[in-house]
Design a protein around this motif. Structure first.
Motif, mmCIF file in Angstrom:
data_model
loop_
_atom_site.group_PDB
_atom_site.id
_atom_site.type_symbol
_atom_site.label_atom_id
_atom_site.label_comp_id
_atom_site.label_asym_id
_atom_site.label_seq_id
_atom_site.Cartn_x
_atom_site.Cartn_y
_atom_site.Cartn_z
ATOM 1 N N SER A 16 -68.153 -70.823 46.152
ATOM 2 C CA SER A 16 -68.443 -69.914 45.034
ATOM 3 C C SER A 16 -67.193 -69.166 44.588
ATOM 4 C CB SER A 16 -69.524 -68.899 45.434
ATOM 5 O OG SER A 16 -70.730 -69.553 45.748
ATOM 6 N N VAL A 17 -67.157 -68.837 43.294
ATOM 7 C CA VAL A 17 -66.059 -68.077 42.693
ATOM 8 C C VAL A 17 -66.629 -66.803 42.084
ATOM 9 C CG1 VAL A 17 -64.240 -68.050 40.947
ATOM 10 C CG2 VAL A 17 -64.721 -70.156 42.206
ATOM 11 N N THR A 18 -65.939 -65.674 42.334
ATOM 12 C CA THR A 18 -66.359 -64.392 41.775
ATOM 13 C C THR A 18 -65.166 -63.690 41.148
ATOM 14 O OG1 THR A 18 -68.053 -64.140 43.488
ATOM 15 C CG2 THR A 18 -67.461 -62.180 42.247
ATOM 16 N N ASN A 56 -71.824 -71.311 43.219
ATOM 17 C CA ASN A 56 -72.122 -70.351 42.157
ATOM 18 C C ASN A 56 -70.833 -69.797 41.573
ATOM 19 O OD1 ASN A 56 -75.090 -70.267 42.624
ATOM 20 N ND2 ASN A 56 -74.480 -69.369 44.576
ATOM 21 N N LEU A 57 -70.949 -69.295 40.354
ATOM 22 C CA LEU A 57 -69.829 -68.590 39.725
ATOM 23 C C LEU A 57 -70.370 -67.319 39.106
ATOM 24 C CD1 LEU A 57 -66.784 -69.817 37.835
ATOM 25 C CD2 LEU A 57 -68.201 -68.082 36.747
ATOM 26 N N LYS A 58 -69.705 -66.201 39.394
ATOM 27 C CA LYS A 58 -70.164 -64.909 38.887
ATOM 28 C C LYS A 58 -68.998 -64.128 38.313
ATOM 29 C CE LYS A 58 -71.474 -61.700 41.832
ATOM 30 N NZ LYS A 58 -72.327 -60.939 42.791
ATOM 31 N N ILE A 59 -69.214 -63.560 37.132
ATOM 32 C CA ILE A 59 -68.261 -62.623 36.520
ATOM 33 C C ILE A 59 -68.959 -61.272 36.464
ATOM 34 C CG2 ILE A 59 -66.922 -62.046 34.476
ATOM 35 C CD1 ILE A 59 -66.790 -65.037 33.850
ATOM 36 N N SER A 60 -68.479 -60.320 37.265
ATOM 37 C CA SER A 60 -69.101 -59.002 37.316
ATOM 38 C C SER A 60 -68.235 -57.907 36.713
ATOM 39 C CB SER A 60 -69.438 -58.636 38.766
ATOM 40 O OG SER A 60 -68.275 -58.654 39.573
ATOM 41 N N GLY A 61 -66.966 -58.212 36.426
ATOM 42 C CA GLY A 61 -66.068 -57.217 35.847
ATOM 43 C C GLY A 61 -64.736 -57.843 35.494
ATOM 44 N N GLY A 62 -63.849 -57.020 34.965
ATOM 45 C CA GLY A 62 -62.527 -57.489 34.582
ATOM 46 C C GLY A 62 -62.481 -58.024 33.170
ATOM 47 N N THR A 63 -61.295 -58.478 32.791
ATOM 48 C CA THR A 63 -61.053 -59.065 31.477
ATOM 49 C C THR A 63 -60.526 -60.474 31.669
ATOM 50 O OG1 THR A 63 -60.482 -56.873 30.614
ATOM 51 C CG2 THR A 63 -59.838 -58.767 29.288
ATOM 52 N N LEU A 64 -61.212 -61.455 31.097
ATOM 53 C CA LEU A 64 -60.837 -62.851 31.313
ATOM 54 C C LEU A 64 -60.614 -63.576 29.998
ATOM 55 C CD1 LEU A 64 -63.039 -62.098 33.763
ATOM 56 C CD2 LEU A 64 -62.612 -64.472 34.336
ATOM 57 N N GLY A 65 -59.539 -64.352 29.959
ATOM 58 C CA GLY A 65 -59.293 -65.285 28.876
ATOM 59 C C GLY A 65 -59.216 -66.673 29.474
ATOM 60 N N THR A 122 -75.883 -71.363 40.134
ATOM 61 C CA THR A 122 -76.058 -70.467 38.989
ATOM 62 C C THR A 122 -74.711 -69.997 38.470
ATOM 63 O OG1 THR A 122 -78.197 -69.678 39.789
ATOM 64 C CG2 THR A 122 -77.071 -68.299 38.188
ATOM 65 N N LEU A 123 -74.577 -70.006 37.162
ATOM 66 C CA LEU A 123 -73.410 -69.439 36.487
ATOM 67 C C LEU A 123 -73.884 -68.136 35.864
ATOM 68 C CD1 LEU A 123 -71.071 -71.463 34.075
ATOM 69 C CD2 LEU A 123 -71.404 -69.011 33.941
ATOM 70 N N LEU A 181 -69.492 -72.922 28.766
ATOM 71 C CA LEU A 181 -70.165 -72.682 30.042
ATOM 72 C C LEU A 181 -71.125 -73.834 30.308
ATOM 73 C CD1 LEU A 181 -71.155 -68.916 29.551
ATOM 74 C CD2 LEU A 181 -69.077 -69.807 30.614
ATOM 75 N N LYS A 182 -70.938 -74.509 31.454
ATOM 76 C CA LYS A 182 -71.803 -75.633 31.811
ATOM 77 C C LYS A 182 -72.264 -75.482 33.245
ATOM 78 C CE LYS A 182 -72.083 -80.678 31.712
ATOM 79 N NZ LYS A 182 -71.377 -81.932 31.350
ATOM 80 N N SER A 183 -73.561 -75.665 33.471
ATOM 81 C CA SER A 183 -74.119 -75.504 34.805
ATOM 82 C C SER A 183 -75.111 -76.632 35.082
ATOM 83 C CB SER A 183 -74.829 -74.153 34.948
ATOM 84 O OG SER A 183 -75.486 -74.057 36.193
ATOM 85 N N SER A 184 -75.099 -77.113 36.333
ATOM 86 C CA SER A 184 -76.078 -78.118 36.757
ATOM 87 C C SER A 184 -77.447 -77.496 36.984
ATOM 88 C CB SER A 184 -75.603 -78.798 38.046
ATOM 89 O OG SER A 184 -74.425 -79.519 37.815
ATOM 90 N N PHE A 185 -77.521 -76.176 36.906
ATOM 91 C CA PHE A 185 -78.808 -75.493 37.065
ATOM 92 C C PHE A 185 -78.941 -74.420 35.990
ATOM 93 C CE2 PHE A 185 -81.916 -72.889 39.663
ATOM 94 C CZ PHE A 185 -82.927 -73.817 39.594
ATOM 95 N N ASP A 186 -78.876 -73.142 36.337
ATOM 96 C CA ASP A 186 -79.136 -72.071 35.373
ATOM 97 C C ASP A 186 -77.855 -71.378 34.920
ATOM 98 O OD1 ASP A 186 -81.811 -72.571 35.641
ATOM 99 O OD2 ASP A 186 -82.217 -70.865 36.949
ATOM 100 N N VAL A 187 -77.922 -70.801 33.724
ATOM 101 C CA VAL A 187 -76.908 -69.878 33.209
ATOM 102 C C VAL A 187 -77.619 -68.569 32.902
ATOM 103 C CG1 VAL A 187 -75.279 -69.366 31.365
ATOM 104 C CG2 VAL A 187 -75.456 -71.698 32.241
ATOM 105 N N THR A 188 -77.115 -67.462 33.475
ATOM 106 C CA THR A 188 -77.728 -66.159 33.237
ATOM 107 C C THR A 188 -76.685 -65.192 32.697
ATOM 108 O OG1 THR A 188 -77.322 -65.236 35.437
ATOM 109 C CG2 THR A 188 -79.292 -66.571 35.158
ATOM 110 N N VAL A 189 -77.090 -64.368 31.742
ATOM 111 C CA VAL A 189 -76.230 -63.323 31.186
ATOM 112 C C VAL A 189 -77.017 -62.022 31.220
ATOM 113 C CG1 VAL A 189 -74.866 -62.532 29.227
ATOM 114 C CG2 VAL A 189 -75.068 -64.976 29.678
ATOM 115 N N SER A 190 -76.502 -61.034 31.962
ATOM 116 C CA SER A 190 -77.197 -59.759 32.086
ATOM 117 C C SER A 190 -76.343 -58.567 31.686
ATOM 118 C CB SER A 190 -77.680 -59.570 33.526
ATOM 119 O OG SER A 190 -76.598 -59.630 34.441
ATOM 120 N N GLY A 191 -75.056 -58.784 31.411
ATOM 121 C CA GLY A 191 -74.191 -57.673 31.026
ATOM 122 C C GLY A 191 -72.833 -58.168 30.582
ATOM 123 N N GLY A 192 -72.002 -57.244 30.105
ATOM 124 C CA GLY A 192 -70.658 -57.582 29.658
ATOM 125 C C GLY A 192 -70.615 -58.000 28.200
ATOM 126 N N LYS A 193 -69.410 -58.328 27.764
ATOM 127 C CA LYS A 193 -69.177 -58.775 26.395
ATOM 128 C C LYS A 193 -68.450 -60.111 26.448
ATOM 129 C CE LYS A 193 -67.148 -57.359 21.969
ATOM 130 N NZ LYS A 193 -66.402 -56.295 21.249
#
Length: 527
Positions: free
Chosen positions: A195-197, A217-226, A242-243, A259-271
């Motif tokens: 997993s990557v966070t 799994n891959l999770k983005i919980s904060g920071g600024t990413l390009g 899950t992505l 964004l590509k996932s073999s299962f689910d993609v969830t978005v609950s926050g961020g921009k």
């Protein structure tokens, strides 16, 4: 205060003297986070790293200090060795690293936590990974030190996708107060077998293959990413993986997919800004609707992205679940595609797509949030639409809402607009349509809706052509029931709403987009 283990008195005094020199040379702190600082992949633009940087501001225990300088690399502490331009880390612990290396950092720790404090690190490798973690039981953390810029680069020739600039068999996390750039001209940016966070900091990733690939799994919980890729930008490929985007700010572009996932993609926050295939073309005006990435360097020799005919902003082999956050998506083909369910329960989302904006093979459920779909080929395609609350507005070249079987609306506001075309339909359903509450306004191909005679919700119908660019307003006794902008010519319109009263009279006005001028076009009675 940093605690230092296993140093004799002489080395301890020497180390403090060296650190004092570095700290004295540090520039003043800059609190702003600036992307677009990564030099593109080119021999004409070599990557360089400043020679002095800040120490970590937090009270972490540092086990070993390492100054990279190719064959003159120095190590103060245990758990690390250097040979043939390879820095090997064999023990768990915290390592403070700075300097330049034409080679590889290889983490060989078999089990435990390894934290690398990156304080102005530039590692460049021609053939293998710049950073390699060889154990699945090692948890690797990359922490960027405040006011520092760090680089991991793989500049191999050819088109091999077998290697990555950063590779880890174990879990990988990225955080800190500084910046990290990961660039791979032939292969993937980050590959992880677990997993990557992304937790914090500023991270830019450019690649010819996957920019970020995780197995679990891959999770983005904060920071600024390009994140920018010639193929798929972010891919999660394990079973039931899950992505998830829970926070932070991202700008993600990919020729084939964002964004590509073999299962689910969830978005609950961020921009989040998602640009796939180079962005969409406004089929009404013919103008290109693109958003320039702020996170990718602007040189002519950067990793380029161009149009793709089968691109997707989000592609989930399971479900797409949007419960919060803010998404801007722009695709040259389809936007959000799910093999199972697309469920929107919160957040604010703006979508543009040359193909279909929301494509679900089973069910599209809207129970909250605000979603706006502009200038798409088709708005939504699904087997079943369930609309209970929230807002959804669609402006489509062809069908605004194509529903294979059944439509159920019990609340919320749905505005479905299709342009003036013989094959267009604002709302097209295969078996049944039930409107028991909320508001549905449809314009441009509304024959099926106007033929509904058993609706539990009152309705009014306008059988005349509407001019594009006009503001349509439906009023009763100086109270506005609905106001909406019609972006293109439409043949007819119908409104279902629990705000209407059966057998009551309503006036319909058409005016300018600013609402300064309007004329009465019809007086209708609700049925």
């Amino acid at each position: 205060m940093l605690r230092i283990k296993k140093f004799n008195a002489v080395l301890f005094v020497l180390l403090l003297s060296v650190l004092a020199v570095f700290l004295a040379a540090c520039s003043e702190a800059d609190e702003s986070v600036v992307l677009s600082t990564i030099e593109p992949i080119s021999d004409d633009h070599p990557v360089t790293v400043p020679t002095s940087h800040s120490e970590p501001q937090q009270e972490y225990r540092i086990d070993t200090y390492i100054i990279l300088n190719n064959e003159d690399t120095t190590i103060n502490g245990d758990g690390a060795s250097f040979n043939n331009n390879v820095l090997s880390i064999t023990s768990k612990g915290s390592y403070f690293i700075k300097g330049n290396l034409n080679g590889t950092i290889e983490v060989k720790c078999k089990k435990g936590d390894v934290r690398l404090f990156l304080s102005g690190v530039s590692v460049e490798c021609e053939k293998s990974s710049a950073l390699f973690c060889s154990s699945s039981k090692c948890r690797l953390s990359l922490t960027t030190v405040e006011n520092t810029v760090n680089y991991f680069l793989r500049r191999a020739e050819g088109d091999s996708k077998e290697h990555s600039a950063v590779f880890s068999k174990g879990n990988l996390s990225v955080e800190g107060d500084g910046s990290l750039a990961i660039i791979c001209s032939s292969g993937n940016g980050i590959s992880c077998l677990r997993s990557v966070t992304f937790k914090s900091g500023s991270t830019d990733i450019q690649s010819s293959g996957y920019a970020v690939r995780a197995h679990n799994n891959l999770k983005i919980s904060g920071g600024t990413l390009g994140i920018s890729s010639k193929t798929t930008a972010v891919f999660v490929g394990g079973d039931h993986s899950t992505l998830s985007l829970e926070g932070g700010k991202t700008n993600i572009s990919g020729i084939e997919c964002c964004l590509k996932s073999s299962f689910d993609v969830t978005v609950s926050g961020g921009k989040h800004e998602l640009i796939s295939g180079g962005g969409s073309t406004d089929e009404i005006t013919g103008q290109k609707q693109t958003l320039q990435s702020h996170a990718v360097s602007q040189g002519d020799d950067k990793i380029k992205t161009g149009p793709a005919g089968n691109s997707k902003a989000i592609d989930a082999n399971g479900s797409i679940l949007l419960s919060g956050g803010n998404i801007y998506a722009n695709s040259s083909a389809d936007a959000f595609c799910a093999s199972d369910v697309i469920a929107i329960s919160g957040g604010a989302h703006s979508i543009r797509a040359d193909g279909t904006a929301l494509l679900s093979e089973k069910t599209l459920s809207i129970s909250g949030g605000e979603t706006e779909i502009d200038f798409c080929g088709k708005g939504i395609e699904t087997e079943t639409l369930i609309f209970s609350s929230g807002k959804l507005r669609i402006s489509a070249k062809h069908n605004a809402a194509g529903i294979e079987k059944n439509m159920f609306q019990s609340g919320g506001t749905l505005v479905a607009l299709s342009s003036d075309s013989e094959i267009s339909s604002a709302v097209d359903f295969g078996k049944s349509c039930s409107i028991s509450g909320g508001t549905l306004f449809a314009a441009g191909g509304t024959k099926k809706l106007r033929e509904l005679d058993d609706s539990a919700t009152p309705s009014v119908s306008l059988k005349r052509k509407l001019s594009g660019g006009s503001l349509l307003t439906i009023v009763r006794d100086n109270t506005t029931i609905l106001g909406t902008l019609v972006p293109f010519n439409c043949n007819d319109a119908v409104l279902f709403s629990d705000l209407l009263t059966s057998k009551a009279s309503y006036k319909i006005y058409a005016g300018t987009a600013t609402g300064d001028e309007s004329v009465l076009v019809a007086t209708v009675t609700a049925k």
